[in-house]
Design an enzyme around this catalytic site. Structure first.
Site, PDB file in Angstrom:
ATOM      1  N   ARG A 255       0.881  -1.040   0.091  1.00 42.24           N
ATOM      2  CA  ARG A 255      -0.114   0.124   0.061  1.00 42.24           C
ATOM      3  C   ARG A 255       0.986   1.188   0.039  1.00 42.24           C
ATOM      4  NH1 ARG A 255      -1.172   2.477   4.838  1.00 42.24           N
ATOM      5  NH2 ARG A 255      -1.108   0.542   5.915  1.00 42.24           N
ATOM      6  N   HIS A 259      -3.385   4.095   5.320  1.00 40.74           N
ATOM      7  CA  HIS A 259      -4.367   3.047   5.499  1.00 40.74           C
ATOM      8  C   HIS A 259      -5.666   3.874   5.058  1.00 40.74           C
ATOM      9  CE1 HIS A 259      -6.916   0.020   7.212  1.00 40.74           C
ATOM     10  NE2 HIS A 259      -7.431   0.707   7.721  1.00 40.74           N
ATOM     11  N   TYR A 268       4.881   4.607  11.365  1.00 41.07           N
ATOM     12  CA  TYR A 268       4.905   3.234  11.431  1.00 41.07           C
ATOM     13  C   TYR A 268       5.727   2.813  10.377  1.00 41.07           C
ATOM     14  CZ  TYR A 268       0.762   3.031   8.804  1.00 41.07           C
ATOM     15  OH  TYR A 268      -0.264   3.403   7.669  1.00 41.07           O
TER      16      TYR A 268
END
Length: 360
Positions: A255, A259, A268
């Site tokens: 990705r 998100h 992260y």
């Protein structure tokens, strides 16, 4: 004793990062198929980028980008028949569009219109699932019904790596394998369940190998190689349609965006990691290279196609935005086919209060 080292599942891979592969295999794909695959991936990328900008502009609601996962979605969905069933999560906009969902309907959904979750008649796509992993159960149920009715439809369930940590996933696979129903579980392993990296979710080498415990076929495929995905899905569909049971496919992908638009991925993962995937693994880039080698796609065609898609996006948005939002009382009409007495009572109370508010 079973040693995990013995459970090696080789990844299906046909096209490398520079558009190269085994010549005989690549030539088995016609020019028409390659162009169709590329155009759908390119269209999906343009739409995704536009939707992300629109969310930042406040023109649509929270949005889950899918750039980087186009090969996994387009390669798999174009291997289906139009009357096969799709069970998408909130990140499968590309798959839904390629299976026939109108772009205007997508805009109804991301704008929060009450009809946004309604699938147009004649289109075999279940409503987009927000609850992580719940669609695995629905897909299994639909496939079971297909088998009982003697139909040849295949149900395809899309989900991310995070869904494999949910109980619904394991229950669905177990039931599907026991009853040998025609369902394909298609996991897009994009490395992060929101912010949780895959190595903190599972100790198994792959998600695909989890199929072995349930007695079904498991396949690991390069999810950024659209040809490998397309071929793998064709084989899985044939198996399911011939009554040979369910299949679990793990498409290893990435990705590129957040998100959702409410997520900050820098918390992260590093920018260097994202740039490395963009530079070396972009699914559009590798297929574009193959098209150029065959002399069947040019910069001029690219520019014209992107302009055309942008026009489609603009028109679809304007059409969706022109549809008047329903009243609160109208919402009760879309809960059940026939409203229950309690639901009808609630609707009438809303109507009564609206009249009081308006002084009628």
């Amino acid at each position: 004793m079973i040693d995990q080292n013995d459970l090696r599942i080789e990844m299906v891979h046909l096209l490398d990062e520079n558009g190269n592969g085994e010549e005989e295999t690549l030539h088995s794909f016609s020019d028409d198929v390659l162009i169709t695959l590329y155009q759908w991936m390119r269209k999906a990328r343009v739409i995704d980028e536009r939707l992300l900008k629109m969310q930042r502009q406040g023109r649509i609601g929270t949005y889950a980008p899918f750039s980087g996962q186009e090969a996994a979605q387009i390669g798999s969905v174009l291997a289906l028949d139009k009357d096969d069933w799709l069970f998408p999560s909130y990140r499968e906009m590309a798959a839904c569009l390629a299976h026939g969902m109108p772009l205007t309907q997508i805009f109804h959904y991301v704008r929060g219109h009450v009809l946004g979750g309604k699938t147009p008649a004649g289109l075999n796509i279940f409503p987009i699932q927000i609850i992580i992993g719940a669609q695995t159960l629905h897909a299994t149920g639909c496939a079971w019904a297909t088998k009982l009715k003697g139909e040849r439809h295949v149900s395809v369930c899309y989900f991310g790596d995070g869904a494999t940590s949910e109980g619904d996933f394991h229950e669905a696979l177990n039931f599907a394998a026991v009853y040998q129903v025609p369902v394909i579980f298609f996991c897009q392993n994009n490395h992060y369940a929101i912010s949780v990296p895959i190595q903190k979710q599972t100790a198994s080498r792959t998600i695909a190998q989890k199929a072995l415990a349930y007695g079904m076929k498991g396949v690991l495929v390069d999810g950024n190689d659209v040809l490998a995905v397309y071929q793998t899905m064709k084989e899985a569909v044939q198996m399911a349609r011939e009554g040979k049971g369910p299949v679990l496919i793990e498409a290893l992908t990435y990705r590129l965006g957040p998100h959702t638009t409410s997520d900050d991925p820098t918390k992260y993962r590093s920018e260097e990691e994202v740039e490395r995937w963009k530079r070396t693994k972009d699914p559009l880039h590798r297929l574009r290279k193959l098209l150029e080698k065959r002399n069947i796609w040019t910069d001029t065609q690219e520019e014209a196609f992107v302009a055309q898609v942008n026009d489609e996006v603009t028109k679809a948005y304007e059409e969706a935005a022109s549809v008047e939002a329903p009243s609160l009382a109208d919402i009760f009409r879309y809960v059940y086919d026939e409203p229950s007495p309690l639901l009808y009572e609630q609707q009438q109370e809303v109507i009564r209060r609206n009249r009081v508010k308006e002084g009628k």
